[in-house]
Design a protein around this motif. Sequence first.
Motif, PDB file in Angstrom:
ATOM      1  N   ILE A 152      33.763  27.409  44.687  1.00 42.51           N
ATOM      2  CA  ILE A 152      34.725  28.094  45.549  1.00 42.51           C
ATOM      3  C   ILE A 152      34.118  29.428  45.961  1.00 42.51           C
ATOM      4  CG2 ILE A 152      37.047  29.089  45.705  1.00 42.51           C
ATOM      5  CD1 ILE A 152      37.661  27.349  43.111  1.00 42.51           C
ATOM      6  N   GLU A 153      34.301  29.790  47.223  1.00 41.35           N
ATOM      7  CA  GLU A 153      33.892  31.124  47.632  1.00 41.35           C
ATOM      8  C   GLU A 153      34.816  31.632  48.727  1.00 41.35           C
ATOM      9  OE1 GLU A 153      30.064  31.123  50.165  1.00 41.35           O
ATOM     10  OE2 GLU A 153      29.676  29.682  48.551  1.00 41.35           O
ATOM     11  N   HIS A 154      35.066  32.946  48.672  1.00 42.89           N
ATOM     12  CA  HIS A 154      35.942  33.557  49.668  1.00 42.89           C
ATOM     13  C   HIS A 154      35.922  35.079  49.557  1.00 42.89           C
ATOM     14  CE1 HIS A 154      39.036  34.423  46.627  1.00 42.89           C
ATOM     15  NE2 HIS A 154      38.804  33.209  46.175  1.00 42.89           N
ATOM     16  N   PRO A 155      36.282  35.766  50.659  1.00 41.15           N
ATOM     17  CA  PRO A 155      36.419  37.223  50.607  1.00 41.15           C
ATOM     18  C   PRO A 155      37.701  37.620  49.883  1.00 41.15           C
ATOM     19  CG  PRO A 155      36.704  36.414  52.868  1.00 41.15           C
ATOM     20  CD  PRO A 155      36.426  35.228  52.001  1.00 41.15           C
ATOM     21  N   VAL A 156      37.696  38.822  49.346  1.00 38.84           N
ATOM     22  CA  VAL A 156      38.873  39.389  48.670  1.00 38.84           C
ATOM     23  C   VAL A 156      39.093  40.820  49.150  1.00 38.84           C
ATOM     24  CG1 VAL A 156      38.634  37.965  46.605  1.00 38.84           C
ATOM     25  CG2 VAL A 156      37.511  40.181  46.687  1.00 38.84           C
ATOM     26  N   VAL A 157      40.336  41.287  49.049  1.00 36.44           N
ATOM     27  CA  VAL A 157      40.606  42.671  49.434  1.00 36.44           C
ATOM     28  C   VAL A 157      40.054  43.650  48.415  1.00 36.44           C
ATOM     29  CG1 VAL A 157      42.539  42.818  51.055  1.00 36.44           C
ATOM     30  CG2 VAL A 157      42.967  42.174  48.741  1.00 36.44           C
ATOM     31  N   ALA A 158      40.098  43.275  47.148  1.00 37.12           N
ATOM     32  CA  ALA A 158      39.577  44.124  46.076  1.00 37.12           C
ATOM     33  C   ALA A 158      39.264  43.233  44.880  1.00 37.12           C
ATOM     34  CB  ALA A 158      40.581  45.193  45.690  1.00 37.12           C
ATOM     35  N   PHE A 159      38.074  43.382  44.335  1.00 34.52           N
ATOM     36  CA  PHE A 159      37.670  42.516  43.234  1.00 34.52           C
ATOM     37  C   PHE A 159      38.586  42.675  42.020  1.00 34.52           C
ATOM     38  CE2 PHE A 159      35.340  41.545  39.347  1.00 34.52           C
ATOM     39  CZ  PHE A 159      35.021  40.213  39.590  1.00 34.52           C
ATOM     40  N   ASP A 160      38.951  43.885  41.646  1.00 33.80           N
ATOM     41  CA  ASP A 160      39.802  44.091  40.464  1.00 33.80           C
ATOM     42  C   ASP A 160      41.151  43.400  40.604  1.00 33.80           C
ATOM     43  OD1 ASP A 160      37.771  45.553  39.316  1.00 33.80           O
ATOM     44  OD2 ASP A 160      38.636  47.496  39.837  1.00 33.80           O
ATOM     45  N   LEU A 161      41.738  43.456  41.788  1.00 33.82           N
ATOM     46  CA  LEU A 161      43.001  42.769  42.043  1.00 33.82           C
ATOM     47  C   LEU A 161      42.809  41.259  41.935  1.00 33.82           C
ATOM     48  CD1 LEU A 161      45.974  42.985  42.943  1.00 33.82           C
ATOM     49  CD2 LEU A 161      45.153  42.985  45.307  1.00 33.82           C
ATOM     50  N   TRP A 162      41.730  40.752  42.510  1.00 31.89           N
ATOM     51  CA  TRP A 162      41.432  39.325  42.423  1.00 31.89           C
ATOM     52  C   TRP A 162      41.216  38.903  40.974  1.00 31.89           C
ATOM     53  CZ3 TRP A 162      37.405  36.726  40.271  1.00 31.89           C
ATOM     54  CH2 TRP A 162      37.406  35.344  40.458  1.00 31.89           C
ATOM     55  N   LYS A 163      40.445  39.682  40.221  1.00 32.87           N
ATOM     56  CA  LYS A 163      40.117  39.338  38.829  1.00 32.87           C
ATOM     57  C   LYS A 163      41.367  39.286  37.965  1.00 32.87           C
ATOM     58  CE  LYS A 163      37.038  38.802  35.437  1.00 32.87           C
ATOM     59  NZ  LYS A 163      37.824  38.411  34.289  1.00 32.87           N
ATOM     60  N   ALA A 164      42.297  40.210  38.177  1.00 29.00           N
ATOM     61  CA  ALA A 164      43.554  40.196  37.409  1.00 29.00           C
ATOM     62  C   ALA A 164      44.322  38.899  37.672  1.00 29.00           C
ATOM     63  CB  ALA A 164      44.391  41.419  37.749  1.00 29.00           C
ATOM     64  N   ALA A 165      44.382  38.468  38.924  1.00 30.25           N
ATOM     65  CA  ALA A 165      45.064  37.219  39.257  1.00 30.25           C
ATOM     66  C   ALA A 165      44.320  36.023  38.658  1.00 30.25           C
ATOM     67  CB  ALA A 165      45.182  37.075  40.769  1.00 30.25           C
ATOM     68  N   PHE A 166      42.995  36.025  38.747  1.00 31.18           N
ATOM     69  CA  PHE A 166      42.176  34.952  38.169  1.00 31.18           C
ATOM     70  C   PHE A 166      42.436  34.843  36.666  1.00 31.18           C
ATOM     71  CE2 PHE A 166      38.171  33.524  36.207  1.00 31.18           C
ATOM     72  CZ  PHE A 166      37.950  32.337  36.892  1.00 31.18           C
ATOM     73  N   ASP A 167      42.480  35.962  35.977  1.00 29.35           N
ATOM     74  CA  ASP A 167      42.683  35.963  34.529  1.00 29.35           C
ATOM     75  C   ASP A 167      44.054  35.420  34.128  1.00 29.35           C
ATOM     76  OD1 ASP A 167      40.141  36.975  34.203  1.00 29.35           O
ATOM     77  OD2 ASP A 167      40.804  39.040  33.826  1.00 29.35           O
ATOM     78  N   ARG A 168      45.058  35.605  34.980  1.00 27.05           N
ATOM     79  CA  ARG A 168      46.406  35.091  34.668  1.00 27.05           C
ATOM     80  C   ARG A 168      46.437  33.574  34.575  1.00 27.05           C
ATOM     81  NH1 ARG A 168      48.141  39.188  38.254  1.00 27.05           N
ATOM     82  NH2 ARG A 168      48.470  37.707  39.951  1.00 27.05           N
ATOM     83  N   PHE A 169      45.465  32.901  35.169  1.00 27.45           N
ATOM     84  CA  PHE A 169      45.436  31.442  35.170  1.00 27.45           C
ATOM     85  C   PHE A 169      44.453  30.857  34.149  1.00 27.45           C
ATOM     86  CE2 PHE A 169      47.410  32.407  39.196  1.00 27.45           C
ATOM     87  CZ  PHE A 169      48.400  31.441  39.283  1.00 27.45           C
ATOM     88  N   ALA A 170      44.039  31.643  33.176  1.00 27.13           N
ATOM     89  CA  ALA A 170      43.068  31.164  32.175  1.00 27.13           C
ATOM     90  C   ALA A 170      43.592  29.943  31.420  1.00 27.13           C
ATOM     91  CB  ALA A 170      42.711  32.289  31.208  1.00 27.13           C
ATOM     92  N   ASP A 171      44.829  29.985  30.967  1.00 25.72           N
ATOM     93  CA  ASP A 171      45.390  28.851  30.224  1.00 25.72           C
ATOM     94  C   ASP A 171      45.512  27.610  31.105  1.00 25.72           C
ATOM     95  OD1 ASP A 171      45.568  30.402  27.951  1.00 25.72           O
ATOM     96  OD2 ASP A 171      47.709  30.813  28.184  1.00 25.72           O
ATOM     97  N   VAL A 172      45.856  27.806  32.358  1.00 24.66           N
ATOM     98  CA  VAL A 172      45.970  26.687  33.293  1.00 24.66           C
ATOM     99  C   VAL A 172      44.603  26.021  33.471  1.00 24.66           C
ATOM    100  CG1 VAL A 172      46.543  26.027  35.663  1.00 24.66           C
ATOM    101  CG2 VAL A 172      47.921  27.750  34.479  1.00 24.66           C
ATOM    102  N   ARG A 173      43.564  26.831  33.580  1.00 22.45           N
ATOM    103  CA  ARG A 173      42.217  26.255  33.716  1.00 22.45           C
ATOM    104  C   ARG A 173      41.858  25.417  32.495  1.00 22.45           C
ATOM    105  NH1 ARG A 173      41.375  31.305  35.883  1.00 22.45           N
ATOM    106  NH2 ARG A 173      40.346  32.118  34.022  1.00 22.45           N
ATOM    107  N   VAL A 174      42.150  25.908  31.318  1.00 26.34           N
ATOM    108  CA  VAL A 174      41.844  25.155  30.090  1.00 26.34           C
ATOM    109  C   VAL A 174      42.602  23.832  30.075  1.00 26.34           C
ATOM    110  CG1 VAL A 174      42.091  25.163  27.582  1.00 26.34           C
ATOM    111  CG2 VAL A 174      41.229  27.195  28.744  1.00 26.34           C
ATOM    112  N   ARG A 175      43.892  23.877  30.374  1.00 29.67           N
ATOM    113  CA  ARG A 175      44.697  22.647  30.381  1.00 29.67           C
ATOM    114  C   ARG A 175      44.236  21.656  31.443  1.00 29.67           C
ATOM    115  NH1 ARG A 175      48.873  26.403  29.745  1.00 29.67           N
ATOM    116  NH2 ARG A 175      49.605  26.070  31.877  1.00 29.67           N
ATOM    117  N   ALA A 176      43.653  22.157  32.525  1.00 30.49           N
ATOM    118  CA  ALA A 176      43.170  21.288  33.604  1.00 30.49           C
ATOM    119  C   ALA A 176      41.801  20.690  33.300  1.00 30.49           C
ATOM    120  CB  ALA A 176      43.115  22.065  34.912  1.00 30.49           C
ATOM    121  N   GLY A 177      41.188  21.117  32.202  1.00 32.03           N
ATOM    122  CA  GLY A 177      39.908  20.542  31.813  1.00 32.03           C
ATOM    123  C   GLY A 177      38.685  21.342  32.204  1.00 32.03           C
TER     124      GLY A 177
END
Length: 94
Positions: free
Chosen positions: A6-31
């Motif tokens: 996946i690749e895409h532009p973001v408005v701010a990396f820190d804002l993107w990273k916080a959102a990415f981190d919120r889905f850590a458990d979902v990623r694990v459950r998805a395999g």
Amino acid sequence: MSTLHIEHPVVAFDLWKAAFDRFADVRVRAGVLSHRVRRPVDDDRYVVIDLDFASPAQAEAFLGFLRREVWASRQNAPALVGEPVTRILVDAGV
């Protein structure tokens, strides 16, 4: 092994990273077996993500989830700019 690239532009990396981190458990459950987040050296507002799965089917299912539940929601993807470019990759065996 299969990789959802996946690749895409973001408005701010820190804002993107916080959102990415919120889905850590979902990623694990998805395999997701492992992941890598990288940025170009000349563009700190662009991210490249590789998510590794055991099968292409798992990668496709997670891509569907991202499109429906994450990228379609400003709340879930507050830093996303535009439509992400995605590819599902498999080892070439070389």
